[in-house]
Design an enzyme around this catalytic site. Structure first.
Site, PDB file in Angstrom:
ATOM      1  N   HIS A  89       4.746 -53.305  69.850  1.00  0.00           N
ATOM      2  CA  HIS A  89       3.650 -53.293  70.217  1.00  0.00           C
ATOM      3  C   HIS A  89       2.884 -54.437  70.951  1.00  0.00           C
ATOM      4  CE1 HIS A  89       2.105 -56.052  66.663  1.00  0.00           C
ATOM      5  NE2 HIS A  89       3.163 -55.298  66.161  1.00  0.00           N
ATOM      6  N   ASP A  91      -0.591 -55.025  70.931  1.00  0.00           N
ATOM      7  CA  ASP A  91      -1.674 -55.314  70.477  1.00  0.00           C
ATOM      8  C   ASP A  91      -1.436 -56.605  69.432  1.00  0.00           C
ATOM      9  OD1 ASP A  91      -0.730 -53.428  68.929  1.00  0.00           O
ATOM     10  OD2 ASP A  91      -2.596 -52.839  67.782  1.00  0.00           O
ATOM     11  N   ASP A 121       4.088 -61.640  65.899  1.00  0.00           N
ATOM     12  CA  ASP A 121       3.896 -60.295  65.741  1.00  0.00           C
ATOM     13  C   ASP A 121       3.170 -59.640  66.788  1.00  0.00           C
ATOM     14  OD1 ASP A 121       3.429 -57.777  64.376  1.00  0.00           O
ATOM     15  OD2 ASP A 121       2.177 -58.484  63.241  1.00  0.00           O
ATOM     16  N   GLU A 155      -0.751 -50.368  67.461  1.00  0.00           N
ATOM     17  CA  GLU A 155      -0.063 -50.374  66.335  1.00  0.00           C
ATOM     18  C   GLU A 155      -0.719 -51.079  65.068  1.00  0.00           C
ATOM     19  OE1 GLU A 155       2.865 -51.617  63.108  1.00  0.00           O
ATOM     20  OE2 GLU A 155       1.630 -53.198  64.354  1.00  0.00           O
ATOM     21  N   GLU A 156      -1.620 -51.868  65.432  1.00  0.00           N
ATOM     22  CA  GLU A 156      -2.446 -52.773  64.295  1.00  0.00           C
ATOM     23  C   GLU A 156      -3.429 -52.104  63.866  1.00  0.00           C
ATOM     24  OE1 GLU A 156      -1.033 -55.124  62.909  1.00  0.00           O
ATOM     25  OE2 GLU A 156       0.006 -56.419  64.346  1.00  0.00           O
TER      26      GLU A 156
HETATM   27 ZN    ZN Z   1       3.838 -56.022  64.191  1.00  0.00          ZN
END
Ligand code: ZN
Length: 455
Positions: A89, A91, A121, A155-156
């Site tokens: 991802h 974002d 992340d 995704e977040e």
């Molecule tokens: Zn992640």
């Protein structure tokens, strides 16, 4: 092969690019504040440009202004082989510069680490994949299977503008993909034997608990706060929330968790036989975890369902008994334990409180006796021969849940070799998120080996 017939070093350029791309992506602020407030487009354009330079034809998919996803396909040498999805991802979660030692959107390289929101992340992984496929193009190498790359938005938050949209409206882009790899797995977890000998574990994600976010609602009789009221919604709700909070969920061992316990114990020299006559999970698993030291942190969140009360809402004036009261509960459900979870909630909430799902996503369980898992294990061991690769179920979720709707089996595999003392797990969504430069270069090599050897 290069033009002169010599094998060119595939890392001559990639070792620099993986660091530069991580920094560059961090500088493109893609903070996802939830509720649609995010703009991934600059990072998507950056990734697409790097892919186009490598001769690929990335497709940009933008379900809402600025919410951009990128999908591209690297053609494999065997058109009959199934495809493999590599997704990450774009974002990131918010970061407050006041809390950080370096600015979270600086992408600064300091002390051998790349710093910033997304260093862990998971812009690090996007950068590794970009550098790797460019290296393939530059040195004339290619994987056997088609590799489909997906860099997603959202995704977040809910994935509505990201993986969920891709799966619903662009499924053809993933045609032929049987398996996928993405975040949360294959980075070094430093454990130790009982006598203090260090052991490097690499937990590879082979399952995820499902999300069951709940709304509890109590309905009672509204009235004056000075009068007796045996039907008080606030009291009924509070009692139900207290019961949910206090509930001790039974131990439920999935095949992945059984393997995780057995293999982790073996790596640490701890005797564990889950098949021994008389082994009672309810009685014996906690004792086993206690003997695994810090490695228990990997496994403890995935041996039971969980339900944590997180929100309460009732009333508008202290002398008025309200007619309703509501609570929010974050439930996480093991693969195969959905019915049991629902039955337990019925019993815990009781006749005076209703409960309903406000958001629900499935639990995942992936095979660990598969050639794909074996290839991930072999790729890690090729670059860290003394390590121990163990399967693990993730306590939370990722975009793999969305892609599972296309029949794609998901694994958590974002390889990094990390130094002792760096609490990597705490850096996810944490302050001073950072990743060692060496870890990025190690990860690109492991990914290369996995993607070019997987059957
Ligand atoms: Zn992640």
């Amino acid at each position: 092969m290069g033009n002169d017939g010599q094998q060119r070093d595939p890392w001559a350029v990639a070792d620099d690019e993986v660091v530069r791309f991580t920094s560059d992506l961090i500088r493109l602020d893609t903070t996802n504040r939830g509720g649609g407030d995010c703009r991934e487009r600059p990072a998507a354009e950056y990734a697409a440009a790097r892919l186009a330079e490598a001769g690929l034809e990335p497709e940009m998919i933008e379900p809402a202004p600025g919410r951009t996803n990128v999908v591209a396909r690297v053609r494999g040498t065997d058109p009959a082989a199934p495809g493999l999805l590599v997704h990450g991802h774009l974002d990131v979660v918010p970061a407050d510069p006041a809390d950080w030692a370096v600015h979270p959107f600086s992408g600064e390289v300091r002390d051998g680490m790349v710093w910033g929101r997304g260093a862990v992340d998971m812009k690090n992984t996007v950068a590794m994949v970009l550098a790797l496929v460019r290296s393939w193009a530059a040195t004339g190498r290619a994987p056997r299977r088609d590799i489909v790359l997906a860099f997603t938005a959202d995704e977040e938050d809910s994935a509505a503008h990201g993986a969920d949209h891709l799966v619903r409206h662009h499924a053809h882009l993933f045609e032929g993909c049987t398996e996928g790899v993405s975040e949360s797995g294959a980075y070094t977890f430093h454990a130790a034997t009982a006598d203090g000998r260090p052991v490097r574990l690499y937990p590879v994600g082979a399952g995820e608990r499902g999300s069951a976010w709940l709304r509890l609602t109590a309905r009672g009789t509204a009235g004056h706060g000075s009068k007796p009221n045996p039907d008080n919604a606030v009291g009924a709700l509070a009692a139900a929330v207290a019961r949910v909070d206090a509930h001790r969920w039974p131990v439920r061992l999935t095949p992945v968790t059984r393997a995780a316990l057995t293999e982790t114990a073996a790596a640490l020299g701890v005797k564990a036989d889950l098949d021994a006559p008389g082994f009672d999970p309810e009685r014996d698993v906690d004792a086993l975890l206690a003997r695994l030291g810090t490695a228990a942190d990997l496994l403890a969140p995935t041996i039971r369902n969980s339900a944590n009360p997180t929100m309460l809402d009732a009333g508008y004036k202290v002398n008025v008994i309200p007619g309703t009261a509501t609570a929010g509960v974050d439930g996480r459900v093991l693969p195969g334990a959905e019915d049991e979870f629902a039955a337990a909630l019925d019993a815990l909430t009781g006749p005076r409180v209703d409960w309903a799902y406000r958001h629900r996503s499935p639990a995942l369980l992936s095979p660990i006796e598969s050639p794909t898992f074996a290839a991930m294990r072999a790729a890690l061991l090729a670059h860290d021969p003394e390590a121990h690769v163990v399967p693990v179920c993730l306590s939370g979720g990722s975009d793999a849940k969305q892609f599972s709707e296309l029949g794609i089996t998901g694994y958590g595999f974002t390889p990094l070799r990390l130094p002792p003392g760096l609490d990597y797990g705490a850096l996810f969504h944490g302050v001073d998120e950072r990743v060692p430069v060496d870890a990025l270069r190690f990860g690109a090599r492991v990914l290369d080996r996995f993607l070019t050897t997987v059957e």
